[in-house]
Scaffold this motif. Structure first.
Motif, PDB file in Angstrom:
ATOM      1  N   CYS A 216       0.837  -1.193   0.000  1.00  0.00           N
ATOM      2  CA  CYS A 216       0.000   0.000   0.000  1.00  0.00           C
ATOM      3  C   CYS A 216       0.878   1.252   0.000  1.00  0.00           C
ATOM      4  O   CYS A 216       1.855   1.328   0.736  1.00  0.00           O
ATOM      5  CB  CYS A 216      -0.924   0.002   1.224  1.00  0.00           C
TER       6      CYS A 216
ATOM      7  N   CYS B 169       1.670  -1.189   4.327  1.00  0.00           N
ATOM      8  CA  CYS B 169       1.044  -2.475   4.647  1.00  0.00           C
ATOM      9  C   CYS B 169       0.880  -3.279   3.353  1.00  0.00           C
ATOM     10  O   CYS B 169       0.784  -2.711   2.275  1.00  0.00           O
ATOM     11  CB  CYS B 169      -0.348  -2.264   5.242  1.00  0.00           C
ATOM     12  N   THR B 170       0.827  -4.592   3.475  1.00  0.00           N
ATOM     13  CA  THR B 170       0.495  -5.428   2.330  1.00  0.00           C
ATOM     14  C   THR B 170      -1.014  -5.409   2.171  1.00  0.00           C
ATOM     15  O   THR B 170      -1.738  -5.571   3.156  1.00  0.00           O
ATOM     16  CB  THR B 170       0.981  -6.869   2.544  1.00  0.00           C
ATOM     17  N   VAL B 171      -1.495  -5.194   0.938  1.00  0.00           N
ATOM     18  CA  VAL B 171      -2.943  -5.178   0.724  1.00  0.00           C
ATOM     19  C   VAL B 171      -3.524  -6.511   1.162  1.00  0.00           C
ATOM     20  O   VAL B 171      -2.859  -7.547   1.097  1.00  0.00           O
ATOM     21  CB  VAL B 171      -3.316  -4.842  -0.738  1.00  0.00           C
TER      22      VAL B 171
ATOM     23  N   CYS C   8      -6.748  -2.450   1.092  1.00  0.00           N
ATOM     24  CA  CYS C   8      -5.794  -2.476   2.195  1.00  0.00           C
ATOM     25  C   CYS C   8      -6.584  -2.341   3.493  1.00  0.00           C
ATOM     26  O   CYS C   8      -7.329  -1.378   3.677  1.00  0.00           O
ATOM     27  CB  CYS C   8      -4.781  -1.341   2.074  1.00  0.00           C
TER      28      CYS C   8
ATOM     29  N   CYS D 139      -5.357  -1.883   6.509  1.00  0.00           N
ATOM     30  CA  CYS D 139      -4.724  -1.033   7.532  1.00  0.00           C
ATOM     31  C   CYS D 139      -5.466   0.285   7.754  1.00  0.00           C
ATOM     32  O   CYS D 139      -5.777   0.635   8.872  1.00  0.00           O
ATOM     33  CB  CYS D 139      -3.272  -0.745   7.171  1.00  0.00           C
TER      34      CYS D 139
END
Length: 152
Positions: A97, A102-104, A114, A116
Motif C-alpha cells: 500500500c 502495509c500489504t494489501v 488495504c 490497515c
C-alpha cells in the motif's frame, strides 16, 4: 502571577508529545525498490520463493483459472497482487500500500483493498479509488503462458 505562568508552561509541555505523535502518523515511507535483476528482486534465472522455475526467470504464481474475472489474488510472499479486470486481461501490481506500507489484504467488490487504513485501488490500473493512499500501486510485470501466470 508566577503560579499562573508555571501552570501554562506545564500544560504546554504536556501538549508537545501529542503533536509530535500526530506528525509521525502522516509520515509515509517510500516503497522499497527491488534489487537489481528481475522485477521480483531475484536475479534472472533463479527460482523465486513459493514456485517452480519458469523460462522468464520468475516462479509460477498461479493458474489463470485461480484469478476470477473482476477479481484477483494477493501473493504475500512475492508482495504482488494479480487481477483480471476483463476476461483474459491479467494485470499485476505491487501489493505494498502506498499509504503506510502495509500489504494489501484482498481483492473484493471490484477493488484491491488495504485493511490497515481503508485504501482501495482499481483492478485495471491500481489507481486510488478511496482511502488515504497518495498514489496508485506500482505496476509489476508478469508472463501469462497457457494457463500459467508467473513474474517476468
Amino acid at each position: 502571577m508566577t503560579t499562573r505562568r508555571r501552570t501554562v508552561l506545564a500544560a504546554g509541555a504536556l501538549a508537545i508529545p501529542v503533536v509530535a505523535g500526530c506528525q509521525e502518523y502522516g509520515n509515509e515511507q517510500p516503497e522499497p525498490e527491488p534489487p537489481a535483476g528481475t522485477d521480483d528482486g531475484q536475479p534472472s534465472g533463479q527460482e523465486s520463493p513459493g514456485g517452480e522455475e519458469k523460462p522468464g526467470g520468475g516462479a509460477e504464481l498461479a493458474k489463470t483459472s485461480e484469478i476470477e474475472v473482476g477479481g484477483g489474488k494477493v501473493f504475500e510472499a512475492e508482495k504482488v497482487v494479480v487481477t483480471q479486470p476483463a476476461a483474459g486481461d491479467f494485470k499485476a501490481f505491487s501489493a505494498v500500500c502506498t499509504h503506510s506500507g502495509c500489504t494489501v489484504a484482498n481483492v473484493e467488490d471490484g477493488t484491491i483493498n488495504c485493511a490497515c487504513h481503508g485504501s482501495k485501488y482499481a483492478l485495471d490500473d491500481a489507481s486510488v479509488q478511496g482511502g488515504p493512499a497518495p498514489r496508485p500501486l506500482a505496476a509489476r510485470k508478469i508472463n501469462v503462458e497457457g494457463d500459467s501466470i508467473s513474474l517476468a
